[in-house]
Design a protein around this motif. Structure first.
Motif, PDB file in Angstrom:
ATOM      1  N   TYR A  16       2.940  54.888  32.712  1.00  0.00           N
ATOM      2  CA  TYR A  16       4.210  54.716  32.018  1.00  0.00           C
ATOM      3  C   TYR A  16       5.212  55.792  32.455  1.00  0.00           C
ATOM      4  N   GLN A  17       4.764  57.038  32.528  1.00  0.00           N
ATOM      5  CA  GLN A  17       5.657  58.124  32.949  1.00  0.00           C
ATOM      6  C   GLN A  17       6.121  57.921  34.396  1.00  0.00           C
ATOM      7  N   SER A  18       5.195  57.472  35.260  1.00  0.00           N
ATOM      8  CA  SER A  18       5.578  57.204  36.648  1.00  0.00           C
ATOM      9  C   SER A  18       6.619  56.090  36.721  1.00  0.00           C
ATOM     10  N   ALA A  19       6.456  55.054  35.893  1.00  0.00           N
ATOM     11  CA  ALA A  19       7.402  53.945  35.864  1.00  0.00           C
ATOM     12  C   ALA A  19       8.765  54.419  35.372  1.00  0.00           C
ATOM     13  N   ASP A  79       0.769  47.361  19.648  1.00  0.00           N
ATOM     14  CA  ASP A  79       2.126  46.836  19.466  1.00  0.00           C
ATOM     15  C   ASP A  79       3.169  47.790  20.041  1.00  0.00           C
ATOM     16  N   LEU A  80       2.934  49.100  19.850  1.00  0.00           N
ATOM     17  CA  LEU A  80       3.875  50.090  20.380  1.00  0.00           C
ATOM     18  C   LEU A  80       3.926  50.044  21.898  1.00  0.00           C
ATOM     19  N   VAL A  85       6.073  48.580  27.331  1.00  0.00           N
ATOM     20  CA  VAL A  85       5.887  47.904  28.627  1.00  0.00           C
ATOM     21  C   VAL A  85       6.927  46.811  28.813  1.00  0.00           C
ATOM     22  N   GLU A  86       7.217  46.076  27.735  1.00  0.00           N
ATOM     23  CA  GLU A  86       8.227  45.018  27.844  1.00  0.00           C
ATOM     24  C   GLU A  86       9.603  45.606  28.142  1.00  0.00           C
ATOM     25  N   GLN A  87       9.915  46.748  27.555  1.00  0.00           N
ATOM     26  CA  GLN A  87      11.201  47.391  27.818  1.00  0.00           C
ATOM     27  C   GLN A  87      11.304  47.818  29.285  1.00  0.00           C
ATOM     28  N   ILE A  88      10.211  48.404  29.825  1.00  0.00           N
ATOM     29  CA  ILE A  88      10.213  48.793  31.236  1.00  0.00           C
ATOM     30  C   ILE A  88      10.380  47.559  32.129  1.00  0.00           C
TER      31      ILE A  88
END
Length: 226
Positions: A16-19, A79-80, A85-88
């Protein structure tokens, strides 16, 4: 823990941080491309390729994270991470669409530049030929207008001459009648009257010859200046 779920050597949090870092770099790269475009349509193929590659990497990260968040134990955490992930993924898709629009505009500019170059390349060929045609047509129209003006002037001159001849003819007829009246009064012989008639016919011939000559001169002038 949910954060320790790994795939391909990286945890969900690490991916996530890399994305997120790639999103920032991609956004900066796309903004730089748009600034170059606004500055004069300047293209940077290397930067465009780098932005496209980063977007593909982000989408790959999203695919990995989509599998990872499903393995998180707690539902609240799942859910969080799902929302994260959907936002990214949505941001990556938005950047991809912006890049696609930029590429379309760039292709359009390149096509227009090629078309302008082709038109300029034909300027000394077909373009020059078309310009010569326009020049010839303009000259022809000017010649027609000039000839029309000359014809009108010649026609007006001819009408003026004919009016003068008509006035002279009326004057000659009047003079002839007066002369005949005088001659009849003084009792001149028929031979004298015949002589006068012959002279009148000669005058008539001279008059018509002059009219014909005038018409010939007018026609010649019109033909000469066309």
């Amino acid at each position: 823990m949910a954060m320790s779920v790994e795939i391909g050597g990286g945890t969900l949090s690490e991916i996530y941080q890399s994305a997120k870092k790639l999103l920032l770099r991609t956004r900066d790269g796309l903004e730089k491309l748009e600034r170059l475009e606004n500055a004069g349509g300047i293209d940077s193929p290397d930067l465009s390729t780098s932005v496209k590659r980063d977007i593909s990497q982000i989408q790959s990260f999203c695919a990995d994270m989509d599998r990872l968040w499903r393995s998180v134990g707690a539902k609240s955490q799942r859910d969080l991470w799902k929302r994260k992930v959907e936002q990214i993924a949505e941001e990556a898709q938005s950047l991809k669409e912006s890049l696609d629009k930029y590429n379309l505009r760039n292709q359009k500019r390149a096509q227009e530049a090629r078309e302008r170059a082709e038109l300029l390349g034909r300027a000394n060929g077909e373009g020059a030929h078309v310009l010569r045609i326009f020049d010839d047509e303009a000259q022809a129209r000017a010649s027609v207008r000039s000839s029309s003006r000359m014809l009108e002037e010649a026609s007006a001159t001819g009408e003026s001459i004919l009016r003068k001849y008509a006035e002279q003819r009326d004057w000659l007829k009047s003079a002839q009648r007066k002369g005949l009246d005088v001659l009849n009064t003084v009792g001149l012989s028929n031979s004298v009257l015949k002589l006068i008639e012959r002279r009148n016919r000669v005058d008539q011939s001279i008059k018509y010859a002059g009219m014909i000559l005038t018409v010939v001169i007018v026609v010649y002038l019109i033909w000469r200046w066309r």
